[in-house]
Design a protein around this motif. Structure first.
Motif, PDB file in Angstrom:
ATOM      1  N   GLU A  34       7.781   4.306  -7.471  1.00 28.14           N
ATOM      2  CA  GLU A  34       6.904   3.687  -7.822  1.00 28.14           C
ATOM      3  C   GLU A  34       7.522   1.853  -8.411  1.00 28.14           C
ATOM      4  OE1 GLU A  34       5.869   2.415 -12.442  1.00 28.14           O
ATOM      5  OE2 GLU A  34       5.647   4.705 -12.096  1.00 28.14           O
ATOM      6  N   ARG A  45       2.877   4.839  -1.355  1.00 24.24           N
ATOM      7  CA  ARG A  45       2.311   5.639  -2.832  1.00 24.24           C
ATOM      8  C   ARG A  45       3.665   5.313  -3.400  1.00 24.24           C
ATOM      9  NH1 ARG A  45      -1.471   3.931  -1.378  1.00 24.24           N
ATOM     10  NH2 ARG A  45      -3.299   4.308  -0.562  1.00 24.24           N
ATOM     11  N   GLN A  46       4.955   5.584  -2.771  1.00 26.93           N
ATOM     12  CA  GLN A  46       6.259   5.472  -3.699  1.00 26.93           C
ATOM     13  C   GLN A  46       7.492   5.091  -2.649  1.00 26.93           C
ATOM     14  OE1 GLN A  46       7.097   8.227  -6.220  1.00 26.93           O
ATOM     15  NE2 GLN A  46       4.903   8.780  -6.481  1.00 26.93           N
ATOM     16  N   LEU A  83       5.492  -0.523  -5.694  1.00 31.58           N
ATOM     17  CA  LEU A  83       3.997  -0.538  -6.041  1.00 31.58           C
ATOM     18  C   LEU A  83       3.708  -2.398  -6.014  1.00 31.58           C
ATOM     19  CD1 LEU A  83       2.989   2.453  -7.456  1.00 31.58           C
ATOM     20  CD2 LEU A  83       2.991   2.065  -5.536  1.00 31.58           C
ATOM     21  N   MET A 135       1.028  -1.015   0.441  1.00 32.76           N
ATOM     22  CA  MET A 135       0.123   0.237   0.200  1.00 32.76           C
ATOM     23  C   MET A 135       0.708   1.810  -0.181  1.00 32.76           C
ATOM     24  SD  MET A 135      -2.160  -1.407  -0.472  1.00 32.76           S
ATOM     25  CE  MET A 135      -3.851   0.017  -0.451  1.00 32.76           C
ATOM     26  N   TYR A 193       1.234  -2.703   5.414  1.00 32.83           N
ATOM     27  CA  TYR A 193       1.677  -1.099   5.246  1.00 32.83           C
ATOM     28  C   TYR A 193       2.807  -1.171   5.500  1.00 32.83           C
ATOM     29  CZ  TYR A 193      -3.511  -0.831   4.062  1.00 32.83           C
ATOM     30  OH  TYR A 193      -4.903  -0.732   3.518  1.00 32.83           O
ATOM     31  N   SER A 239       8.047   2.881   3.702  1.00 34.20           N
ATOM     32  CA  SER A 239       8.098   2.635   2.039  1.00 34.20           C
ATOM     33  C   SER A 239       9.922   3.115   1.856  1.00 34.20           C
ATOM     34  CB  SER A 239       7.561   3.129   1.329  1.00 34.20           C
ATOM     35  OG  SER A 239       7.431   4.552   1.335  1.00 34.20           O
TER      36      SER A 239
END
Length: 149
Positions: free
Chosen positions: A46, A43-44, A49, A41, A123, A126
Motif C-alpha cells: 500500500e 498494486r502492493q 501507491l 501503478m 510502472y 514493486s
C-alpha cells in the motif's frame, strides 16, 4: 495554446531524465504543470501507491539518493510518442548503502500539455522497491526507512 509536436514532447521528457540524473529539483519542478499528478501503478504494498503533486514529485530523486551510494541514475532504453503522450522504458542499476542492488526496470507514461507534464504514471517492480527501500517519503526524507539487511 499551441500543440507541441512529438519531437518537442520527447525533448521535454529527455530533459526530465537529465534533471533526475543531476538531482536538480528546480529543473524537475519546471517540467510540471500546476495541476500535475504522479502516480505509481503498483498494486502492493500500500505504501507504494503514490499519488504525488509536483512539489512531492520534484523531491523524489534527492530522497531516493539518500539511501544510495551515489545519486540515482535512470537510463532511457526506448522512447515512443504519439500525440500528447510519451512512453519510456528505462532502468536503473545502483548500489544501496544497505548493500543491496537496486536494478529496477521502469515503464513511464508522460502526458504533456504546452510543454509540461500534467501526468506521469510509473510502472516498475514493486517487490524490488519494497525489498530495497522499505517506505520512502519525499515529504520527509528523515522518515525514509530502508529494509533491514
Amino acid at each position: 495554446m499551441r500543440a507541441m509536436g512529438i519531437e518537442e514532447n520527447k525533448a521535454v521528457v529527455r530533459s526530465w531524465f537529465e534533471a533526475v540524473n543531476r538531482g536538480d529539483e528546480a529543473a524537475i519542478l519546471a517540467t510540471t504543470a500546476d495541476d500535475f499528478n504522479f502516480m505509481t501503478m503498483a498494486r502492493q504494498p500500500e505504501w507504494l501507491l503514490y499519488n504525488w503533486n509536483r512539489e512531492q514529485f520534484s523531491k523524489v530523486p534527492t530522497t531516493m539518493s539518500t539511501v544510495l551510494k551515489s545519486p540515482i541514475q535512470l537510463t532511457v532504453l526506448e522512447m515512443t510518442a504519439e500525440g500528447d503522450r510519451v512512453a519510456v522504458e528505462a532502468e536503473t542499476d545502483m548500489e544501496m548503502l544497505n548493500g543491496r542492488r537496486y536494478n529496477n526496470a521502469y515503464h513511464f507514461v508522460f502526458k504533456l500539455r504546452d510543454g509540461k507534464f500534467t501526468e506521469v504514471r510509473e510502472y516498475s517492480c514493486s517487490f524490488l522497491a519494497q525489498s530495497c527501500f522499505g517506505a520512502v517519503t519525499p515529504d520527509d526524507p528523515s522518515a525514509s526507512k530502508m529494509a533491514d539487511a
